[in-house]
Design a protein around this motif. Structure first.
Motif, short mmCIF file in Angstrom:
data_model
loop_
_atom_site.label_atom_id
_atom_site.label_comp_id
_atom_site.label_asym_id
_atom_site.label_seq_id
_atom_site.Cartn_x
_atom_site.Cartn_y
_atom_site.Cartn_z
N VAL A 1 51.01 44.02 5.48
CA VAL A 1 50.97 42.98 6.49
C VAL A 1 49.62 42.28 6.57
N ALA A 2 48.57 42.89 6.09
CA ALA A 2 47.24 42.28 6.18
C ALA A 2 47.02 41.33 5.01
N SER A 3 46.33 40.24 5.30
CA SER A 3 46.07 39.24 4.26
C SER A 3 44.87 39.63 3.41
N ALA A 4 44.73 38.94 2.29
CA ALA A 4 43.55 39.15 1.45
C ALA A 4 42.28 38.82 2.22
N ASP A 5 42.33 37.76 3.04
CA ASP A 5 41.15 37.39 3.82
C ASP A 5 40.81 38.47 4.85
N GLY A 6 41.82 39.05 5.48
CA GLY A 6 41.58 40.11 6.45
C GLY A 6 40.95 41.33 5.81
N ARG A 7 41.43 41.68 4.63
CA ARG A 7 40.87 42.82 3.92
C ARG A 7 39.43 42.54 3.47
N GLY A 8 39.11 41.28 3.28
CA GLY A 8 37.77 40.90 2.84
C GLY A 8 36.71 40.96 3.92
N PHE A 9 37.10 41.27 5.16
CA PHE A 9 36.13 41.38 6.25
C PHE A 9 35.04 42.40 5.94
N ALA B 1 42.65 45.88 8.83
CA ALA B 1 42.64 44.51 8.30
C ALA B 1 43.70 43.66 8.99
N LEU B 2 44.73 44.30 9.54
CA LEU B 2 45.72 43.58 10.34
C LEU B 2 45.03 42.94 11.54
N GLY B 3 44.21 43.75 12.25
CA GLY B 3 43.46 43.21 13.37
C GLY B 3 42.45 42.17 12.93
N ALA B 4 41.94 42.30 11.71
CA ALA B 4 41.01 41.30 11.17
C ALA B 4 41.70 39.95 11.05
N ASP B 5 42.95 39.96 10.65
CA ASP B 5 43.71 38.71 10.59
C ASP B 5 43.80 38.06 11.98
N LEU B 6 44.11 38.88 12.98
CA LEU B 6 44.25 38.35 14.33
C LEU B 6 42.91 37.87 14.87
N CYS B 7 41.84 38.60 14.54
CA CYS B 7 40.49 38.17 14.92
C CYS B 7 40.15 36.84 14.26
N THR B 8 40.52 36.69 13.01
CA THR B 8 40.27 35.45 12.28
C THR B 8 40.91 34.26 12.99
N ILE B 9 42.16 34.43 13.40
CA ILE B 9 42.88 33.34 14.06
C ILE B 9 42.23 33.01 15.40
N GLN B 10 41.82 34.04 16.14
CA GLN B 10 41.14 33.81 17.41
C GLN B 10 39.82 33.05 17.20
N GLU B 11 39.05 33.47 16.21
CA GLU B 11 37.76 32.81 15.98
C GLU B 11 37.94 31.38 15.47
N LYS C 1 42.96 41.37 -3.37
CA LYS C 1 43.78 40.52 -4.24
C LYS C 1 45.22 41.02 -4.34
N ARG C 2 45.45 42.30 -4.00
CA ARG C 2 46.80 42.84 -4.09
C ARG C 2 47.67 42.47 -2.90
N SER C 3 47.08 41.86 -1.88
CA SER C 3 47.86 41.52 -0.69
C SER C 3 48.89 40.44 -1.00
N PRO C 4 50.08 40.55 -0.43
CA PRO C 4 51.09 39.50 -0.63
C PRO C 4 50.77 38.24 0.16
N HIS C 5 49.79 38.33 1.07
CA HIS C 5 49.39 37.18 1.88
C HIS C 5 47.95 36.81 1.54
N GLU C 6 47.71 35.53 1.42
CA GLU C 6 46.36 35.08 1.10
C GLU C 6 45.52 34.86 2.34
N ASN C 7 46.13 34.30 3.39
CA ASN C 7 45.39 33.84 4.55
C ASN C 7 45.89 34.50 5.83
N ALA C 8 44.99 34.64 6.81
CA ALA C 8 45.34 35.29 8.07
C ALA C 8 46.48 34.58 8.80
#
Length: 531
Positions: free
Chosen positions: A399-407, A273-283, A489-496
């Motif tokens: 380190v992964a956001s809720a959005d990244g985990r939601g991938f 999900a960490l990489g999902a955050d980075l993918c989110t930012i790239q996209e 929802k348990r992530s301390p970060h909401e957004n990538a």
């Protein structure tokens, strides 16, 4: 076609898990007698002289033998010439060995030769006075024999009108389950009526293998090679896909998961999900920079089966699929910066990731790919009861956001990208269309190229339900989706955009070309010609 068997522990499930478990045991034990143990393994898995599942115990053992070879990453043997089950083991035992194409295989003598796209009259037919089925048939294929409808298969054109008008629903459309599940229309029949894969179409989504109720379709595994690397003392790090939550039981206890992987011999565990955050930012950057000025719409990139299908079938719009690297690749590259000599194992729900990891044009840094089901087999081999493990008392992956985990859940990728865009441009309107299953993904692309989705962000998922419905998952799809959402929802970060590792994106993405992605995928599926 919906996958009705997922989450149900069937005879097929037991056989698959037994094969994974027993091969893992032999790999962990090592020694000079591995070949002997493998040759004897079908008799251990299918004991006695009375058939349990099929008409012959010899057939049962032969099918199990083929599944063992696929689990070793070896090609099928068939039954037309004498060979040892362990033939080729020396090559398979090398930690760097990759399987020979194709990845998805049909065990021919296990196939039921199911009828495909055939309309049959059942005993529900009442021979009614109206005969609407006969009257509506455009080819005169229906007659009445002994007051029951009869379909002449030579005349039938499979239009289905008869089934639609029958007041008793007595006419059924018979489809081969694997073919019905294949959104690429890659499965046909050989001269004996058995399933056959067209590897020029197959994108390795794996939906066929989980929908075949006879267990005749299986993909190759790298269980044996991963354990060889562990036994050799290599640093082996697992990168775990966001869909992991609840797959091994429980409600997403990461401490237990880390402990289980440690007991299996892994040096560490990272969250993809960490990489999902980075993918989110790239996209998000791709969308902002290119849509609609340069591109009429943009598709997400994280699902390799959807991405390859879209580029292959709509080549003029291939550049409309984001060039962003996938979460698997970004996470592996990040791990590599800190562990340059480690073996990196992607653990996830997806068969198509096995092909993605093999691509040469996009260096993935992933050495091996295992599914959750294969990993469960390894846990069973080491007698690891995940739920009974003590927590390692470390904090969750933080380190992964809720959005990244939601991938992992359908709709999650698009939601993450839109949220990232809105962090920078709160008033920017971003329209979204999403599709699940390759059939619906194709329809979405057709609509997009016809102008139905101007300026849209398109999310494609090959598996209905998203990654939680991948071919290598263990649990019921809805249950898994709910578990992933709770964990997110348990992530301390909401957004990538809150991910501290986002500063690494330029360095991690510098080798991100995709020019030969499609051709490489199909090349990795084409069977190796026999000498």
């Amino acid at each position: 076609m919906a996958d009705t068997m997922r989450g149900v522990y069937t005879n097929l499930t037991e056989i698959r898990r037994n094969v994974f478990c027993e091969v893992a045991k032999i790999a962990y034990e090592g020694g000079d007698d591995q070949a002997k143990k493998l040759d004897e393994l079908p008799y251990k898995i299918i004991p006695g002289d009375v058939a349990t599942y099929r008409e012959s115990v010899f057939l049962e053992r032969a099918i199990v033998g083929e599944r063992i070879r696929l689990t070793l990453g070896l090609p099928l043997q068939g039954v037309d010439r004498p060979e040892q089950l362990s033939d080729g083991l020396a090559e398979a035992a090398k930690p760097e060995t990759y399987y020979q194409p194709p990845l998805i295989n049909i065990i021919k003598f296990a196939c039921n030769a199911c009828e495909d796209n055939v309309y049959r009259v059942t005993n529900m037919c009442q021979g009614c006075l109206a005969h609407p089925c006969r009257e509506i048939c455009p080819k005169g294929a229906i007659t009445f024999v002994d007051k029951k409808a009869h379909i002449d298969q030579e005349k039938c054109v499979h239009c289905g009108q008869c089934a639609k008008v029958c007041p008793y629903h007595a006419i059924l459309h018979k489809e081969r389950p694997c073919a019905s599940a294949c959104g690429m229309h890659a499965i046909g029949s050989d001269e004996h009526g058995r399933a056959q894969i067209d590897y020029e179409k197959c994108v390795s989504c794996g939906q066929c293998l989980i929908n075949c109720p006879f267990g005749a379709i299986a993909d190759k595994s790298q269980i044996f090679q991963v354990i060889q690397a562990i036994n050799a003392g290599d640093e082996v790090i697992a990168a775990v896909a966001p869909a992991f939550v609840g797959q091994f039981g429980g409600k997403g206890n990461v401490g237990k998961l880390r402990e289980a992987f440690h007991q299996l011999g892994f040096s560490g565990v990272e969250e993809v999900a960490l990489g999902a955050d980075l993918c989110t930012i790239q996209e998000a950057d791709d969308y902002l920079n290119e849509v609609p000025e340069k591109l009429p719409f943009m598709g997400t990139s994280c699902c390799p089966a959807w991405s390859v299908m879209a580029k292959k079938e709509f080549p003029k719009y291939a550049n409309c699929i984001s060039m962003a690297l996938t979460p698997m690749t970004l996470t592996a590259r990040m791990i590599r910066t800190q562990h340059p000599h480690a073996k990196i194992v992607f653990v996830g729900p997806c068969a198509a990731k096995k092909l993605e990891a093999m691509r040469k044009s996009i260096r993935s840094e992933v050495d091996f790919v295992l599914t959750f089901e294969e990993m469960a087999g390894m846990m069973e081999a080491k007698q690891i009861d995940y739920l009974s493990l003590a927590d390692d008392n470390k904090s969750d992956f933080d380190v992964a956001s809720a959005d990244g985990r939601g991938f992992a859940v359908a709709g999650g990728v698009a939601t993450a990208v839109v949220n990232a865009i809105h962090r920078r441009y709160p008033d920017r309107e971003v329209n979204v269309a999403n599709a699940e299953g390759l059939e619906d993904c194709r329809k979405m692309m057709k609509d997009a190229v016809c102008g139905k989705y101007p300026g849209y962000l398109l999310e494609g998922m090959a598996c209905p339900g998203g990654c939680v419905a991948g071919a290598g998952t263990l649990q019921a799809i809805k249950k898994s989706a709910a578990a992933v959402k709770r964990y997110a929802k348990r992530s301390p970060h909401e957004n990538a955009t809150e991910n501290a590792y986002r500063v690494l994106i330029p360095a991690l993405a510098e080798e991100g070309g995709v020019d030969t992605e499609v051709e490489e995928t199909f090349e990795a599926q084409r069977p190796v010609a026999k000498e």
